[in-house]
Design an enzyme around this catalytic site. Structure first.
Site, mmCIF file in Angstrom:
data_model
loop_
_atom_site.group_PDB
_atom_site.id
_atom_site.type_symbol
_atom_site.label_atom_id
_atom_site.label_comp_id
_atom_site.label_asym_id
_atom_site.label_seq_id
_atom_site.Cartn_x
_atom_site.Cartn_y
_atom_site.Cartn_z
ATOM 1 N N ARG A 90 -11.426 -8.422 -5.517
ATOM 2 C CA ARG A 90 -12.458 -8.453 -4.473
ATOM 3 C C ARG A 90 -12.753 -7.001 -4.042
ATOM 4 O O ARG A 90 -11.852 -6.168 -3.990
ATOM 5 C CB ARG A 90 -12.012 -9.325 -3.287
ATOM 6 N N HIS A 110 -1.343 -1.815 -11.524
ATOM 7 C CA HIS A 110 -0.688 -3.097 -11.240
ATOM 8 C C HIS A 110 0.487 -3.367 -12.176
ATOM 9 O O HIS A 110 1.520 -3.881 -11.745
ATOM 10 C CB HIS A 110 -1.721 -4.232 -11.334
ATOM 11 N N SER A 170 2.315 -5.677 -3.478
ATOM 12 C CA SER A 170 0.921 -5.957 -3.107
ATOM 13 C C SER A 170 0.556 -7.416 -3.391
ATOM 14 O O SER A 170 1.283 -8.143 -4.073
ATOM 15 C CB SER A 170 -0.015 -5.048 -3.904
ATOM 16 N N CYS A 171 -0.601 -7.809 -2.906
ATOM 17 C CA CYS A 171 -1.081 -9.183 -3.130
ATOM 18 C C CYS A 171 -1.152 -9.511 -4.620
ATOM 19 O O CYS A 171 -0.710 -10.581 -5.066
ATOM 20 C CB CYS A 171 -2.447 -9.354 -2.480
ATOM 21 N N ASN A 172 -1.679 -8.580 -5.428
ATOM 22 C CA ASN A 172 -1.794 -8.848 -6.864
ATOM 23 C C ASN A 172 -0.427 -8.895 -7.537
ATOM 24 O O ASN A 172 -0.165 -9.766 -8.380
ATOM 25 C CB ASN A 172 -2.663 -7.764 -7.525
ATOM 26 N N GLN A 204 -5.978 -12.387 -1.123
ATOM 27 C CA GLN A 204 -5.351 -11.088 -0.838
ATOM 28 C C GLN A 204 -4.821 -10.972 0.582
ATOM 29 O O GLN A 204 -3.854 -10.265 0.839
ATOM 30 C CB GLN A 204 -6.360 -9.963 -1.120
ATOM 31 N N GLY A 231 0.807 -1.219 0.000
ATOM 32 C CA GLY A 231 0.000 0.000 0.000
ATOM 33 C C GLY A 231 0.836 1.263 0.000
ATOM 34 O O GLY A 231 0.307 2.369 -0.136
ATOM 35 N N HIS A 271 -9.043 -12.432 -5.183
ATOM 36 C CA HIS A 271 -8.945 -11.835 -6.520
ATOM 37 C C HIS A 271 -8.873 -12.963 -7.556
ATOM 38 O O HIS A 271 -8.372 -14.052 -7.248
ATOM 39 C CB HIS A 271 -7.648 -11.035 -6.684
HETATM 40 P P1 NAD Z 1 -5.602 -3.094 8.300
HETATM 41 O O1 NAD Z 1 -6.360 -1.829 8.312
HETATM 42 O O2 NAD Z 1 -6.317 -4.387 8.369
HETATM 43 O O3 NAD Z 1 -4.528 -3.099 9.474
HETATM 44 C C1 NAD Z 1 -3.737 -1.973 9.781
HETATM 45 C C2 NAD Z 1 -3.497 -1.939 11.276
HETATM 46 O O4 NAD Z 1 -2.632 -0.851 11.590
HETATM 47 C C3 NAD Z 1 -4.786 -1.729 12.079
HETATM 48 O O5 NAD Z 1 -4.735 -2.567 13.209
HETATM 49 C C4 NAD Z 1 -4.703 -0.244 12.498
HETATM 50 O O6 NAD Z 1 -5.353 0.008 13.701
HETATM 51 C C5 NAD Z 1 -3.216 -0.094 12.661
HETATM 52 N N1 NAD Z 1 -2.706 1.283 12.572
HETATM 53 C C6 NAD Z 1 -3.266 2.336 11.958
HETATM 54 N N2 NAD Z 1 -2.457 3.414 12.070
HETATM 55 C C7 NAD Z 1 -1.378 3.000 12.763
HETATM 56 C C8 NAD Z 1 -0.203 3.640 13.207
HETATM 57 N N3 NAD Z 1 0.033 4.927 12.946
HETATM 58 N N4 NAD Z 1 0.711 2.901 13.893
HETATM 59 C C9 NAD Z 1 0.499 1.592 14.163
HETATM 60 N N5 NAD Z 1 -0.619 0.936 13.762
HETATM 61 C C10 NAD Z 1 -1.526 1.645 13.089
HETATM 62 O O7 NAD Z 1 -4.683 -3.023 6.987
HETATM 63 P P2 NAD Z 1 -4.099 -4.246 6.185
HETATM 64 O O8 NAD Z 1 -5.135 -4.738 5.239
HETATM 65 O O9 NAD Z 1 -3.442 -5.196 7.100
HETATM 66 O O10 NAD Z 1 -3.024 -3.509 5.271
HETATM 67 C C11 NAD Z 1 -1.735 -3.184 5.743
HETATM 68 C C12 NAD Z 1 -0.812 -2.960 4.566
HETATM 69 O O11 NAD Z 1 -0.744 -4.176 3.818
HETATM 70 C C13 NAD Z 1 -1.272 -1.895 3.575
HETATM 71 O O12 NAD Z 1 -0.131 -1.295 3.009
HETATM 72 C C14 NAD Z 1 -2.003 -2.695 2.523
HETATM 73 O O13 NAD Z 1 -2.050 -2.045 1.277
HETATM 74 C C15 NAD Z 1 -1.124 -3.926 2.466
HETATM 75 N N6 NAD Z 1 -1.797 -5.120 1.955
HETATM 76 C C16 NAD Z 1 -3.078 -5.410 2.295
HETATM 77 C C17 NAD Z 1 -3.703 -6.519 1.762
HETATM 78 C C18 NAD Z 1 -5.126 -6.861 2.070
HETATM 79 O O14 NAD Z 1 -5.791 -7.433 1.229
HETATM 80 N N7 NAD Z 1 -5.635 -6.577 3.231
HETATM 81 C C19 NAD Z 1 -2.997 -7.371 0.885
HETATM 82 C C20 NAD Z 1 -1.657 -7.081 0.609
HETATM 83 C C21 NAD Z 1 -1.062 -5.940 1.125
#
Ligand code: NAD
Length: 355
Positions: A167, A193, A138-140, A300, A109, A219
């Site tokens: 998704r 992507h 990223s996942c994709n 994902q 992200g 996805h």
């Molecule tokens: P999420 O919202 O599920 O989790 C993020 C966590 O960080 C939450 O617990 C939130 O409370 C916490 N948080 C927010 N601000 C914070 C801060 N300043 N300090 C510490 N913690 C903090 O998000 P996610 O889906 O786990 O995504 C995290 C990263 O992984 C992003 O960069 C996202 O793009 C990437 N990602 C997500 C997915 C997916 O499908 N969920 C897949 C691949 C990559």
């Protein structure tokens, strides 16, 4: 033993923590949470040291969740930190990790320039060895990199064209839906992507189009790769089935979509039903005049987890090679375990005309 801190304990962070815990050469130094919500309660129940992130006044003690210190204390305790905060927040933490001289791993992200290298274990592990920071794509992009790496190495890729049917949101993301529509997303072509894949394969020709649909499951990628060679489909299936993070779904399993795939991994006893592998429908692998086609599903929430574990080893320089790290991660986490292997039917040499 590598001490790994995890900043952000949401969808990705909690999975990374549990995966680190399975590794024989790693331990969880702690997890940082901003609020004492259900995920903080789970972290506490699992015995992870909980550190308070942010200064927005959340009272962990009132929620009966003792903390071991601040996020800076956790970074200090860690050999490597994995930042799993929401997209865009990771970049705001980069200076903090640098101030502590603690190598850091960011997620997809974040913009690519958040880290020295965009990372996929199968494609460019060595580029991250000894770096101060890496971004697990990223996942994709992870799903596409795993598929394209063996194709590029074995046949050469003239051009890849992929439509990503994404998704709409994760199961816990109530703010994202459900939508009742099929959205071109983004409407611009190529979608982001393709350029992201090029952060891993700078010389690859790739165009991507993105869509969003009303599911939280996985996805699905519709893939066309023009190869520099013209192998037959069974050869390509053989090649892909030798990759430890690609699962060729045997036709006999009767898996018609992401719902049954996740049911299958839940039945197989995977934590949270996670699908760490790309899932490629074996019978979809088709080659026509050097044009390869297939469908793959990408979970994902899960496919980037083994990649984060490998990135930890790469940054810490404790492991000799990508192969060693990938094998160790897979064995400890259980990648590939419990899945029926695709077997290519035995090929018979063409009978000579005079047989
Ligand atoms: P999420 O919202 O599920 O989790 C993020 C966590 O960080 C939450 O617990 C939130 O409370 C916490 N948080 C927010 N601000 C914070 C801060 N300043 N300090 C510490 N913690 C903090 O998000 P996610 O889906 O786990 O995504 C995290 C990263 O992984 C992003 O960069 C996202 O793009 C990437 N990602 C997500 C997915 C997916 O499908 N969920 C897949 C691949 C990559």
């Amino acid at each position: 033993m590598l001490h790994v801190g995890i900043n952000g304990f949401g969808t990705i962070g909690k999975r990374v923590a549990d995966a680190v815990r399975t590794q024989p050469d790693m331990t969880v130094a702690g997890v940082a949470k901003r609020s004492p919500n259900f995920e903080a309660a789970i972290a506490h129940d699992r015995g992870y040291d909980l550190y308070a992130a942010g200064d927005d006044g959340h009272d962990f003690a009132a929620a009966d969740l003792p903390t071991a210190g601040t996020v800076d204390d956790m970074i200090q305790e860690s050999d490597v930190v994995v930042d799993t905060t929401p997209g865009g927040v990771g970049a705001t933490n980069a200076d903090r990790y640098a101030d502590h001289d603690t190598p850091a791993i960011f997620q997809g992200g974040e913009a690519a320039d958040v880290a020295e290298v965009s990372f996929n274990a199968r494609a460019n592990y060595d580029a991250a060895v000894g770096a101060d920071s890496a971004r697990v794509v990223s996942c994709n992009t992870t799903g596409l990199s795993r598929l394209l790496a063996p194709l590029e190495e074995t046949y050469g890729v003239e051009k890849a064209r992929v439509t990503l049917v994404r998704r709409g949101g994760d199961p816990g993301q109530t703010s994202r839906g459900p939508i009742n529509d099929t959205l071109p997303d983004p409407v611009e072509i190529p979608s982001h992507h393709g350029p992201d894949v090029k952060t891993v394969f700078p010389d690859l020709e790739i165009d991507t189009m993105g869509m969003k649909v009303p599911t939280t499951q996985m996805h699905t990628h519709s893939v066309n790769v023009t190869l520099d060679a013209n192998p037959d489909a069974s050869e390509v299936r053989d090649l892909l089935s030798r990759e430890s993070r690609l699962f060729l779904i045997p036709e006999t399993l009767g898996i018609d979509g992401a719902g049954k795939l996740k049911e299958y991994t839940r039945d197989a006893g995977r934590p949270r039903g996670d699908v760490w592998e790309n899932c490629i429908w074996a019978e979809s692998v088709t080659v026509s005049d050097g044009d390869l086609y297939c469908f793959q599903a990408i979970h994902q929430e899960a496919d980037v987890i083994p990649e984060n574990v490998d990135a930890i080893r790469a940054l810490s320089e404790r492991t000799a090679s990508a192969e060693t790290s990938i094998q160790r991660t897979n064995d400890a986490l259980g990648v590939g375990r419990g899945l029926v292997e695709h077997e290519e039917p035995a090929r018979h040499a063409d009978s000579a005309a005079d047989d």
